[in-house]
Design a protein around this motif. Structure first.
Motif, PDB file in Angstrom:
ATOM      1  N   GLU A  93       0.838  -1.199   0.000  1.00 39.34           N
ATOM      2  CA  GLU A  93       0.000   0.000   0.000  1.00 39.34           C
ATOM      3  C   GLU A  93       0.874   1.250   0.000  1.00 39.34           C
ATOM      4  O   GLU A  93       1.904   1.282   0.666  1.00 39.34           O
ATOM      5  N   ARG A  95       0.415   5.069   1.239  1.00 36.47           N
ATOM      6  CA  ARG A  95      -0.505   5.797   2.100  1.00 36.47           C
ATOM      7  C   ARG A  95      -0.035   7.239   2.280  1.00 36.47           C
ATOM      8  O   ARG A  95       1.150   7.535   2.156  1.00 36.47           O
ATOM      9  N   LEU A 104      -5.347   5.560   2.580  1.00 38.23           N
ATOM     10  CA  LEU A 104      -4.881   4.706   1.499  1.00 38.23           C
ATOM     11  C   LEU A 104      -4.975   5.467   0.178  1.00 38.23           C
ATOM     12  O   LEU A 104      -6.033   5.997  -0.162  1.00 38.23           O
ATOM     13  N   GLU A 107      -3.113   0.472  -3.758  1.00 36.75           N
ATOM     14  CA  GLU A 107      -2.546  -0.781  -3.272  1.00 36.75           C
ATOM     15  C   GLU A 107      -2.517  -1.803  -4.393  1.00 36.75           C
ATOM     16  O   GLU A 107      -3.210  -1.660  -5.398  1.00 36.75           O
TER      17      GLU A 107
END
Length: 163
Positions: A93, A95, A104, A107
């Motif tokens: 991911e 972020r 987020l 991903e």
């Protein structure tokens, strides 16, 4: 907790099964996932970015440091963790840190089976419109694993020669 015919008690310490286990001298070295997080491109705005890597069953995992106010982050750092199930997927991911929380951005999911041969894999992960450059390797704990020089050498050997 040990329970014997309805009685139970807490037990602190260890139990030696040396005389009952025929394979007592077998050494076990767990598989370690080594992820070299290199850089990312194509962010639409500057953000406080970090990468989180986790196994699919987990809600969290190790992260890179947060790079403040950037749209072209370059981390050049490692994330390591133990693989307990080779059939699991790795979730990577990107972020954005917002105060004490994070949001987020994008991903991707990678199947670990591809990386079990011990080789170093350099991957450009396409995550929505963002591209993340990482190096992946799975090795037993007692085996030599990739180092930052491996990443630098790969990058140097893949820069186009302008001569």
């Amino acid at each position: 907790i040990i329970s014997i015919e309805g009685l139970s008690c807490n037990f602190t310490g260890f139990i030696s099964l040396a005389n009952t286990i025929p394979f007592k001298n077998i050494e076990y070295y767990p598989l370690i996932m080594h992820i070299g997080v290199i850089e990312a491109y194509n962010f639409p705005t500057k953000s406080d970015l970090f990468v989180l890597c986790r196994l699919e069953r987990d809600q969290s995992g190790p992260t890179t440091k947060v790079l403040d106010k950037t749209s072209t982050p370059q981390w050049y750092e490692f994330i390591h963790f133990i693989i307990t199930d080779e059939n699991e997927d790795l979730i990577v991911e990107i972020r954005n840190k917002t105060g004490k929380k994070s949001k987020l951005i994008c991903e991707t999911k990678l199947n670990l089976k591809k990386y079990l041969d011990g080789n170093i894999y350099f991957e450009w992960l396409k995550m929505d419109k963002v591209n993340l450059n990482i190096a992946l390797q799975i090795k037993k704990e007692n085996e030599k694993h990739m180092e930052m020089d491996d990443i630098y050498n790969y990058i140097d050997s893949n820069i186009p020669d302008n001569n």
